[in-house]
Design an enzyme around this catalytic site. Structure first.
Site, PDB file in Angstrom:
ATOM      1  N   ASP A 159      25.404   5.084  15.565  1.00 49.98           N
ATOM      2  CA  ASP A 159      25.310   6.533  15.332  1.00 49.98           C
ATOM      3  C   ASP A 159      26.671   7.074  14.870  1.00 49.98           C
ATOM      4  O   ASP A 159      26.748   7.915  13.974  1.00 49.98           O
ATOM      5  CB  ASP A 159      24.860   7.228  16.622  1.00 49.98           C
ATOM      6  CG  ASP A 159      23.620   6.558  17.195  1.00 49.98           C
ATOM      7  OD1 ASP A 159      22.584   6.598  16.527  1.00 49.98           O
ATOM      8  OD2 ASP A 159      23.712   5.955  18.278  1.00 49.98           O
ATOM      9  N   HIS A 187      21.563   7.297  22.977  1.00 54.80           N
ATOM     10  CA  HIS A 187      21.214   6.738  21.668  1.00 54.80           C
ATOM     11  C   HIS A 187      19.738   7.044  21.430  1.00 54.80           C
ATOM     12  O   HIS A 187      18.858   6.222  21.678  1.00 54.80           O
ATOM     13  CB  HIS A 187      21.462   5.228  21.611  1.00 54.80           C
ATOM     14  CG  HIS A 187      20.830   4.613  20.396  1.00 54.80           C
ATOM     15  ND1 HIS A 187      21.295   4.828  19.124  1.00 54.80           N
ATOM     16  CD2 HIS A 187      19.728   3.840  20.247  1.00 54.80           C
ATOM     17  CE1 HIS A 187      20.519   4.214  18.256  1.00 54.80           C
ATOM     18  NE2 HIS A 187      19.555   3.608  18.910  1.00 54.80           N
TER      19      HIS A 187
END
Ligand code: NAI
Length: 325
Positions: A159, A187
């Protein structure tokens, strides 16, 4: 010659591992002078496929690979390992509820936590990639009494890297021109990619992009990038996930050179996130340790996003509370 270190990779017959193993074997993670013994774990049904991957590793004749073990026994896979990359996980099946998915994975990761605790090197560093990664890391740690929970982390580096690349594209810069970007929280789509502290070539990123782009474009694009890749590729991100796993472990082992990177780690009360979840923070790594970047001012927009992703993690925790020790 430098002694080889043992590296475990689970889900070793899967698609992320198919990139990850070869990057580790070529020295991208631990260095071109560090020999490795690869200890590969998968479930019995996938062992035949794993055999094919091992044949391919053999066929690369990697100078750094000093041994390969392929097994479906977690204790054998984790014996003496200094690094463990927990990639294998139970995917969501048709009609499976989120709570069922959390429970199914919690069972896998409690077994693996116990095996790590009894068999791995006492200084092992563990990265959980398999989803739901943060909560799987929580379960692993709670089942590993001999390990410090700080040794067990989850991956938000993909990410982080996605956020770097989006901001670089928007500002016409290179990802290496950007500093102090971070991912907070889970996440998952609730994660908060935060550029309020970021700089691009030393200039405040917030002075280069407008808030509308941040809220309507940057944040949702990073949050939904995994889904966009599945739509385009017909399969989930694999090479980029493997590359980010290499980045995470390399920086943890060898240091981030003062750069801020994102790692999901046990919350310790920093930034108002109470202990009890594995939460992504900005960290600096050095000498094999990580430290949370402290005392950043948090504005009310960020506060709301950071608390929302914390809330999701607490709900995930509640769904598997019975398996926590
Ligand atoms: P895949 O389905 O290609 O491979 C998974 C492998 O894990 C399979 O070979 C399967 O047999 C194995 N496995 C299942 N249960 C296992 C167990 N108990 N022990 C050992 N191995 C087991 O999946 P892929 O694409 O390699 O992804 C793996 C995981 O990584 C998924 O959970 C995925 O959602 C997650 N992921 C996480 C990312 C992150 O940023 N944290 C990014 C991308 C994927």
């Amino acid at each position: 010659m430098t002694q080889p270190v043992r590296v475990a990779i689970t889900g070793a017959a899967g698609q992320i591992a198919y990139s990850l193993i070869f990057r580790i074997a070529s020295g991208d993670m631990l260095g071109k002078d560090q020999p490795v013994i690869l200890q590969l774990l998968d479930i019995p049904d996938s062992l035949e496929k794993l055999k094919g991957t091992i044949m391919e590793i053999d066929d690369c004749a990697f100078p750094l690979v000093q041994g390969i073990i392929g097994t479906s026994d977690a204790e054998e896979a984790f014996e003496g390992v200094k690094y463990a990359m927990l990639v294998g996980a139970r995917p969501r099946g048709p009609g499976m509820e989120r709570a069922d998915l959390l429970q199914a994975n919690a069972k896998i990761f409690s077994v693996q936590g116990k095996a790590l605790s009894s068999k791995a090197d006492s200084d092992v560093r563990v990265l959980v990639v398999g989803n739901p990664a943060n909560t799987n890391a929580l379960i692993t740690a709670s089942n590993a009494p001999k390990l410090d929970p700080k040794q067990i982390t989850a991956m938000t580096r993909l990410d982080h890297n996605r956020a770097l690349s989006q901001l670089a594209a928007k500002t016409g810069a290179h990802s290496t021109d950007i500093e102090k970007l971070m991912i907070w929280g889970n996440h998952s789509a609730s994660q908060y990619p935060d550029l309020t502290h970021a700089t691009v070539k030393g200039k405040a990123a917030s002075s280069l992009v407008d808030q509308e782009w941040v809220e309507k474009d940057f944040i949702p694009t990073v949050q939904q990038r995994g889904a966009a890749i599945i739509k385009a590729r017909g399969a989930s991100s694999a090479a980029s996930a493997a590359s980010s796993a290499v980045d995470h472990m390399r920086d943890w082992a060898k240091g981030s050179d003062g750069q801020w990177v994102s790692m999901a780690i046990p919350s310790d009360g920093s930034y108002g996130i109470k202990p009890g979840v594995v939460y992504s923070y900005p960290v600096v790594t050095k000498g094999g340790q990580y430290e949370i970047v402290k005392d950043l001012p948090i504005d009310s927009f960020s506060r709301g996003k950071m608390d929302a992703t914390d809330q999701e993690l607490r709900e995930e925790r509640a769904a598997i509370e019975d398996l926590l020790k």
